[in-house]
Design an enzyme around this catalytic site. Structure first.
Site, PDB file in Angstrom:
ATOM      1  N   ARG A   1     112.207   5.027  47.023  1.00  9.13           N
ATOM      2  CA  ARG A   1     112.352   4.180  45.817  1.00  9.13           C
ATOM      3  C   ARG A   1     112.562   2.757  46.313  1.00  9.13           C
ATOM      4  O   ARG A   1     113.477   2.483  47.090  1.00  9.13           O
ATOM      5  CB  ARG A   1     113.539   4.631  44.973  1.00  9.13           C
ATOM      6  CG  ARG A   1     113.867   3.630  43.854  1.00  9.13           C
ATOM      7  CD  ARG A   1     114.831   4.178  42.833  1.00  9.13           C
ATOM      8  NE  ARG A   1     114.199   5.145  41.972  1.00  9.13           N
ATOM      9  CZ  ARG A   1     114.701   5.581  40.806  1.00  9.13           C
ATOM     10  NH1 ARG A   1     115.856   5.111  40.371  1.00  9.13           N
ATOM     11  NH2 ARG A   1     114.063   6.482  40.086  1.00  9.13           N
TER      12      ARG A   1
ATOM     13  N   HIS B   1     105.967   4.730  38.256  1.00 11.65           N
ATOM     14  CA  HIS B   1     106.970   5.800  38.406  1.00 11.65           C
ATOM     15  C   HIS B   1     106.252   7.141  38.185  1.00 11.65           C
ATOM     16  O   HIS B   1     106.482   7.823  37.191  1.00 11.65           O
ATOM     17  CB  HIS B   1     108.090   5.587  37.387  1.00 11.65           C
ATOM     18  CG  HIS B   1     109.336   6.370  37.681  1.00 11.65           C
ATOM     19  ND1 HIS B   1     109.506   7.128  38.824  1.00 11.65           N
ATOM     20  CD2 HIS B   1     110.496   6.509  36.973  1.00 11.65           C
ATOM     21  CE1 HIS B   1     110.689   7.700  38.805  1.00 11.65           C
ATOM     22  NE2 HIS B   1     111.311   7.342  37.699  1.00 11.65           N
TER      23      HIS B   1
ATOM     24  N   GLN C   1     108.097  10.580  37.391  1.00  9.35           N
ATOM     25  CA  GLN C   1     108.594  10.700  36.023  1.00  9.35           C
ATOM     26  C   GLN C   1     107.462  11.147  35.095  1.00  9.35           C
ATOM     27  O   GLN C   1     107.657  11.987  34.217  1.00  9.35           O
ATOM     28  CB  GLN C   1     109.165   9.351  35.549  1.00  9.35           C
ATOM     29  CG  GLN C   1     109.685   9.374  34.129  1.00  9.35           C
ATOM     30  CD  GLN C   1     110.928  10.237  33.966  1.00  9.35           C
ATOM     31  OE1 GLN C   1     111.874  10.141  34.729  1.00  9.35           O
ATOM     32  NE2 GLN C   1     110.934  11.107  32.954  1.00  9.35           N
TER      33      GLN C   1
ATOM     34  N   ASP D   1     111.299   2.922  27.121  1.00 10.16           N
ATOM     35  CA  ASP D   1     111.965   2.704  28.409  1.00 10.16           C
ATOM     36  C   ASP D   1     112.981   1.591  28.179  1.00 10.16           C
ATOM     37  O   ASP D   1     112.955   0.918  27.133  1.00 10.16           O
ATOM     38  CB  ASP D   1     110.895   2.290  29.440  1.00 10.16           C
ATOM     39  CG  ASP D   1     111.435   2.132  30.859  1.00 10.16           C
ATOM     40  OD1 ASP D   1     112.580   2.567  31.125  1.00 10.16           O
ATOM     41  OD2 ASP D   1     110.705   1.576  31.711  1.00 10.16           O
TER      42      ASP D   1
ATOM     43  N   CYS E   1     112.585   8.086  29.675  1.00  8.11           N
ATOM     44  CA  CYS E   1     112.754   8.501  31.075  1.00  8.11           C
ATOM     45  C   CYS E   1     114.220   8.575  31.473  1.00  8.11           C
ATOM     46  O   CYS E   1     114.569   9.269  32.415  1.00  8.11           O
ATOM     47  CB  CYS E   1     112.001   7.535  31.990  1.00  8.11           C
ATOM     48  SG  CYS E   1     112.453   5.807  31.734  1.00  8.11           S
TER      49      CYS E   1
ATOM     50  N   ARG F   1     111.941  17.040  35.832  1.00  3.90           N
ATOM     51  CA  ARG F   1     111.793  16.332  37.106  1.00  3.90           C
ATOM     52  C   ARG F   1     111.884  17.337  38.257  1.00  3.90           C
ATOM     53  O   ARG F   1     111.115  17.294  39.209  1.00  3.90           O
ATOM     54  CB  ARG F   1     112.896  15.264  37.258  1.00  3.90           C
ATOM     55  CG  ARG F   1     112.842  14.126  36.245  1.00  3.90           C
ATOM     56  CD  ARG F   1     111.595  13.279  36.429  1.00  3.90           C
ATOM     57  NE  ARG F   1     111.468  12.766  37.768  1.00  3.90           N
ATOM     58  CZ  ARG F   1     112.003  11.617  38.203  1.00  3.90           C
ATOM     59  NH1 ARG F   1     112.650  10.849  37.365  1.00  3.90           N
ATOM     60  NH2 ARG F   1     111.852  11.213  39.459  1.00  3.90           N
TER      61      ARG F   1
HETATM   62  N1   CP Z   1     114.289   8.481  35.199  1.00  5.18           N
HETATM   63  C1   CP Z   1     114.736   8.187  36.435  1.00  5.18           C
HETATM   64  O1   CP Z   1     113.961   7.965  37.377  1.00  5.18           O
HETATM   65  O2   CP Z   1     116.082   8.186  36.549  1.00  5.18           O
HETATM   66  P1   CP Z   1     116.921   7.704  37.815  1.00  5.18           P
HETATM   67  O3   CP Z   1     116.765   6.209  37.912  1.00  5.18           O
HETATM   68  O4   CP Z   1     118.324   8.134  37.522  1.00  5.18           O
HETATM   69  O5   CP Z   1     116.373   8.369  39.047  1.00  5.18           O
HETATM   70  N1  NVA Z   2     111.765   0.832  34.006  1.00  3.99           N
HETATM   71  C1  NVA Z   2     112.983   1.412  34.536  1.00  3.99           C
HETATM   72  C2  NVA Z   2     112.818   2.865  34.783  1.00  3.99           C
HETATM   73  C3  NVA Z   2     114.074   3.573  35.243  1.00  3.99           C
HETATM   74  C4  NVA Z   2     113.859   5.031  35.537  1.00  3.99           C
HETATM   75  C5  NVA Z   2     113.373   0.689  35.814  1.00  3.99           C
HETATM   76  O1  NVA Z   2     112.498   0.424  36.644  1.00  3.99           O
HETATM   77  O2  NVA Z   2     114.557   0.363  35.970  1.00  3.99           O
END
Ligand code: CP
Ligand code: NVA
Length: 327
Positions: A115, A142, A145, A237, A277, A305
């Site tokens: 990430r 993502h 997700q 989101d 998400c 997930r």
């Molecule tokens: N939806 C999602 O990716 O959640 P986290 O940021 O908690 O991993």
């Molecule tokens: N758009 C959000 C998604 C979190 C799972 C972010 O990038 O923070």
């Protein structure tokens, strides 16, 4: 309306990277969703573990609850070892390059889950690493997700092709992931964002053309009500993604009117589901009555997930993976 897909048993993804959904074909996406569904149903059936003896490195440069825990549990349930590496404890923190880190990790581990901020960081790592690299969220995409979201939708409606989906809110990494999903699977996606917050134009143009070829469509609008009308799923989101904290006040102002309220849900199909998400901010992008209401499937999305990541990892890492081997 949705029709049930005809699917062969298993996608052949061994050794590939998963940096964005479009790294897969539409057929492979549907196969993965199908495999995840089967793995979910057979959970606990046997104890033979397809990732036995394997290690999956996980590097999170941003906070995470769902992705971090579901990947760790997925690897562990498949018999492998999830090795979480805090970025500030690696020599990356002292300017060792990401490329060199990827080359070295590839000599020890079987896959790397990352990430990070910019998508180019994932691409750089994947270029250097000889093991599969998985995008656990970047600023642009993502895809893990989206796999879970597609499984959730197919559980609800029995199929994906031609399903009308509304996305209301920020043209974020999730909006981009939905554009890719519409393009690959053939969804009818209506995406409403305030002016100035639409997804990238080149991605939208590509997704629009690809969705048409796949039997779907993409419509961009600034009208949440119009986007939601008749939709089977309404998705949103956060308004302020990770890394955008300095823009928070301006964003909250720009997104006023884009909250998913009970009244907005009323414009969707009577059996529509609400999706997010997570993490969610009640009273901001979604009203508490919707997030915690009967149409919400957000906890299923979060659970899925785990199942989709198990299907993904087993397919990336096990050439002769058999469903009989999953628990
Ligand atoms: N939806 C999602 O990716 O959640 P986290 O940021 O908690 O991993
Ligand atoms: N758009 C959000 C998604 C979190 C799972 C972010 O990038 O923070």
């Amino acid at each position: 309306m949705a029709t049930a897909p005809v699917l062969p048993a298993q996608p052949h993804l061994v050794g590939r990277d998963f940096l964005r959904l479009a790294d897969l074909s539409g057929q492979e996406v549907l196969q993965l969703v199908h495999l995840a569904h089967q793995m979910k149903q057979r959970r606990g059936a046997t104890r033979v573990e397809p990732l036995a003896g394997m290690t999956v490195a996980m590097i999170f440069e941003k906070p995470s609850t769902r992705t971090r825990v579901s990947f760790a549990v997925a690897v562990q349930q498949l018999g492998g070892f999830p090795l979480e590496l805090a970025p500030n404890t690696l020599q990356l923190a002292r300017a060792e390059t990401l490329g060199d880190t990827g080359r070295v990790l590839s000599r020890y581990v079987d896959a790397i889950v990352l990430r990070t901020g910019d998508q180019s960081v994932l691409e750089e790592l994947a270029e250097a690493a000889s093991v599969p690299v998985v995008n656990a969220l970047s600023h642009q995409y993502h895809p893990c997700q989206t796999l879970a979201d597609l499984l959730t939708l197919s559980e609800q409606f029995g199929g994906l092709k031609g399903l009308p989906v509304a996305y209301v809110g920020d043209g974020s990494n999730m909006a981009a992931a939905w554009l890719e999903a519409a393009a690959l699977v053939g969804l009818h996606l209506r995406l409403a964002t305030p002016a100035g917050y639409a997804p990238e134009a080149a991605l939208t143009a590509w997704a629009s053309a690809a969705a048409r070829r796949a039997g779907g469509s993409v419509v961009l609008t600034q009208d949440p009500q119009g986007a939601v009308a008749g939709a089977q799923a309404v998705y949103t989101d956060v308004w302020v993604s990770m890394g955008q904290e300095a823009e928070a006040a301006a964003r909250r102002q720009a997104f006023a009117g884009f909250q998913i309220t009970p009244a907005l849900m009323h414009a969707a199909a009577p059996d529509a589901v609400f999706m997010h998400c997570l993490p969610a901010h009640r009273g901001e992008e979604v009203a508490a009555a919707v997030l915690d209401g009967p149409q919400s499937v957000v906890w299923d999305q979060a659970e899925n997930r785990l199942h989709t990541e198990k299907a993904l990892l087993a397919s990336l890492l096990t050439p002769d993976f058999s469903l009989l081997e999953c628990r």
